[in-house]
Scaffold this motif. Structure first.
Motif, PDB file in Angstrom:
ATOM      1  N   ASN A 165      -6.251   7.815   0.624  1.00  0.00           N
ATOM      2  CA  ASN A 165      -7.526   8.320   1.745  1.00  0.00           C
ATOM      3  C   ASN A 165      -8.476   7.476   1.661  1.00  0.00           C
ATOM      4  N   LYS A 166      -8.480   6.226   0.749  1.00  0.00           N
ATOM      5  CA  LYS A 166      -9.790   5.318   0.588  1.00  0.00           C
ATOM      6  C   LYS A 166     -10.215   4.904   1.945  1.00  0.00           C
ATOM      7  N   HIS A 167     -11.382   4.663   1.853  1.00  0.00           N
ATOM      8  CA  HIS A 167     -12.054   4.168   2.991  1.00  0.00           C
ATOM      9  C   HIS A 167     -13.324   3.093   2.467  1.00  0.00           C
ATOM     10  N   LYS A 168     -13.447   2.292   3.520  1.00  0.00           N
ATOM     11  CA  LYS A 168     -14.510   1.250   3.261  1.00  0.00           C
ATOM     12  C   LYS A 168     -15.835   2.054   3.222  1.00  0.00           C
ATOM     13  N   GLY A 169     -16.726   1.713   2.210  1.00  0.00           N
ATOM     14  CA  GLY A 169     -17.982   2.155   1.969  1.00  0.00           C
ATOM     15  C   GLY A 169     -18.855   1.082   1.229  1.00  0.00           C
ATOM     16  N   GLU A 216      -9.168  -1.602  -2.913  1.00  0.00           N
ATOM     17  CA  GLU A 216      -8.605  -2.835  -2.581  1.00  0.00           C
ATOM     18  C   GLU A 216      -9.247  -4.103  -3.306  1.00  0.00           C
ATOM     19  N   GLN A 237       0.754  -0.917  -0.048  1.00  0.00           N
ATOM     20  CA  GLN A 237       0.111  -0.022  -0.033  1.00  0.00           C
ATOM     21  C   GLN A 237       0.798   1.086  -0.059  1.00  0.00           C
ATOM     22  N   ASN A 282      -5.872   6.316  -4.625  1.00  0.00           N
ATOM     23  CA  ASN A 282      -6.267   7.222  -3.581  1.00  0.00           C
ATOM     24  C   ASN A 282      -5.752   6.486  -1.928  1.00  0.00           C
ATOM     25  N   SER A 286      -9.551  -7.799   5.252  1.00  0.00           N
ATOM     26  CA  SER A 286      -9.737  -6.485   5.264  1.00  0.00           C
ATOM     27  C   SER A 286     -11.308  -6.231   4.667  1.00  0.00           C
ATOM     28  N   ASN A 287     -11.843  -7.103   3.995  1.00  0.00           N
ATOM     29  CA  ASN A 287     -13.006  -6.637   3.353  1.00  0.00           C
ATOM     30  C   ASN A 287     -14.099  -7.817   3.861  1.00  0.00           C
ATOM     31  N   THR A 340     -13.700  -1.800   0.532  1.00  0.00           N
ATOM     32  CA  THR A 340     -12.767  -0.670   0.065  1.00  0.00           C
ATOM     33  C   THR A 340     -12.634  -0.983  -1.399  1.00  0.00           C
TER      34      THR A 340
END
Length: 370
Positions: free
Chosen positions: A223-227, A269, A150, A221, A349-350, A266
């Motif tokens: 600053n990517k985040h889970k959504g 990912e 990463q 990016n 992670s997911n 994410t």
């Protein structure tokens, strides 16, 4: 659950009889009256603990102990010396050779059972502790690899953003120029079908380049985040990124959406994992010289399936495909960590599951989200 296996080594039948009587209710017991036979038993049986007489003819307990620990760790097979001697030198020598304890003759049942139980428990505790330590070390290695990967993506992302900034203005200028030419043609009442087609093609290509830049920037990016993300949109962005590789190798890629599906993940990912799987599929199709190479991507409820027609994964390899550093490629073509990291990204992670199986035409990877 099987009982621990205790080996009694003593040349005195009376001593053996007493020890067997003490231990046989709680443990499996095997006996030997010579050091040589004892070593053969240790080589052929999974011994959990040895009760070893010091003074025996031909090969004494000290020599047996040395030979055992030449092959085995002392935590793997603890040795308790059995002796009639209270000589401090003998006791010290036994401990120096790796013995964990000693008992003296005449035997006391409570003492024998207590010492044997203690060292069996210690052995189990050490084995469990070592197993947990190894497991945690492996988890940390995976996390370190992901973090390193990463961090590389962050650096690439910064570079890509810089390139994107430099590219956007020229692309806008090209679009403006196209619009200017189009306006000029209209003012002069020039209607040339071939020119109009070329202008439209330029506009399509510049829009494609702009969208590619946007997809790369979002993928990299930091600053990517889970959504909640639409799986079809994730696949579309992935195909935009690797479009050139698929096209260059004349690979047909079919996207089938059985059910509209939105999952918590994410996005960047998942794109990363899809790129790993698709790149492997491309490599397999090339390596096997498939005449009509194709990849089918199917989206169903909370899952993505990727199937190629490259002939499948060899039976000997499929069980190892997600192991770290396992690869069937040449040394300069891959380190064998792509699919290992992909599985870690999906499952750790997911909150999903990544699996693989062979189907009629080739290999099928499935990403399933909970």
């Amino acid at each position: 659950m099987s009982k621990p296996l205790i080996l009694i080594v003593d040349d005195n039948q009376a001593n053996i009889k007493i020890l067997v009587e003490f231990l046989s209710n709680d443990y499996e017991v095997v006996v030997s009256i010579t050091g040589k036979d004892a070593l053969e038993i240790i080589d052929n049986e999974k011994i959990d603990l040895i009760l070893l007489d010091i003074f025996m003819p031909h090969m004494d307990g000290f020599e047996v102990c040395e030979k055992v620990y030449e092959k085995h760790d002392k935590h793997e097979i603890p040795i308790i010396f059995v002796t009639a001697s209270s000589n401090d030198d003998d006791i010290e020598k036994g401990f120096n050779l790796g013995a964990v304890d000693y008992v003296t003759k005449p035997f006391r049942k409570v003492e024998i059972l207590s010492r044997v139980k203690t060292h069996i428990l210690l052995k189990d505790y050490k084995n469990n502790l070592e197993s947990k330590v190894k497991e945690e070390i492996e988890k940390n290695k995976i996390k370190e690899k992901i973090m390193f990967h990463q961090s590389k993506l962050v650096s690439i992302g910064e570079m890509t953003n810089s390139i994107a900034h430099q590219w956007r203005q020229p692309l806008n200028s090209i679009n403006s120029a196209v619009m200017g030419i189009d306006t000029c043609l209209m003012k002069n009442h020039i209607n040339n079908e071939e020119i109009n087609e070329k202008l439209e093609e330029i506009e399509i290509q510049t829009q494609y380049m702009s969208k590619t830049i946007e997809d790369f920037s979002n993928f990299l990016n930091p600053n990517k985040h889970k959504g909640y993300n639409n799986l079809k949109e994730i696949v579309r962005k992935t195909l935009t990124i690797i479009h050139t590789k698929l096209s260059k190798n004349n690979i047909s890629c079919n996207l089938i959406e059985k059910t509209t599906s939105t999952v918590l993940c994410t996005e960047g990912e998942i794109i990363q994992v899809l790129i790993v799987i698709l790149n492997n599929a491309v490599d397999a199709l090339k390596e096997n010289s498939i005449t009509n190479p194709k990849i089918d991507i199917e989206i169903d409820t909370n899952k993505i399936s990727i199937t190629d027609n490259a002939g499948g994964i060899k039976k000997d390899n499929i069980d190892n495909i997600f192991l770290p550093y396992f690869t069937t490629k040449k040394a300069d073509e891959g380190l064998g960590i792509g699919l290992h990291l992909a599985k870690a990204i999906i499952e750790e992670s997911n909150n999903g599951k990544l699996s693989v199986e062979n189907v009629d035409c080739g290999a099928k990877f499935e990403i399933k989200f909970n």
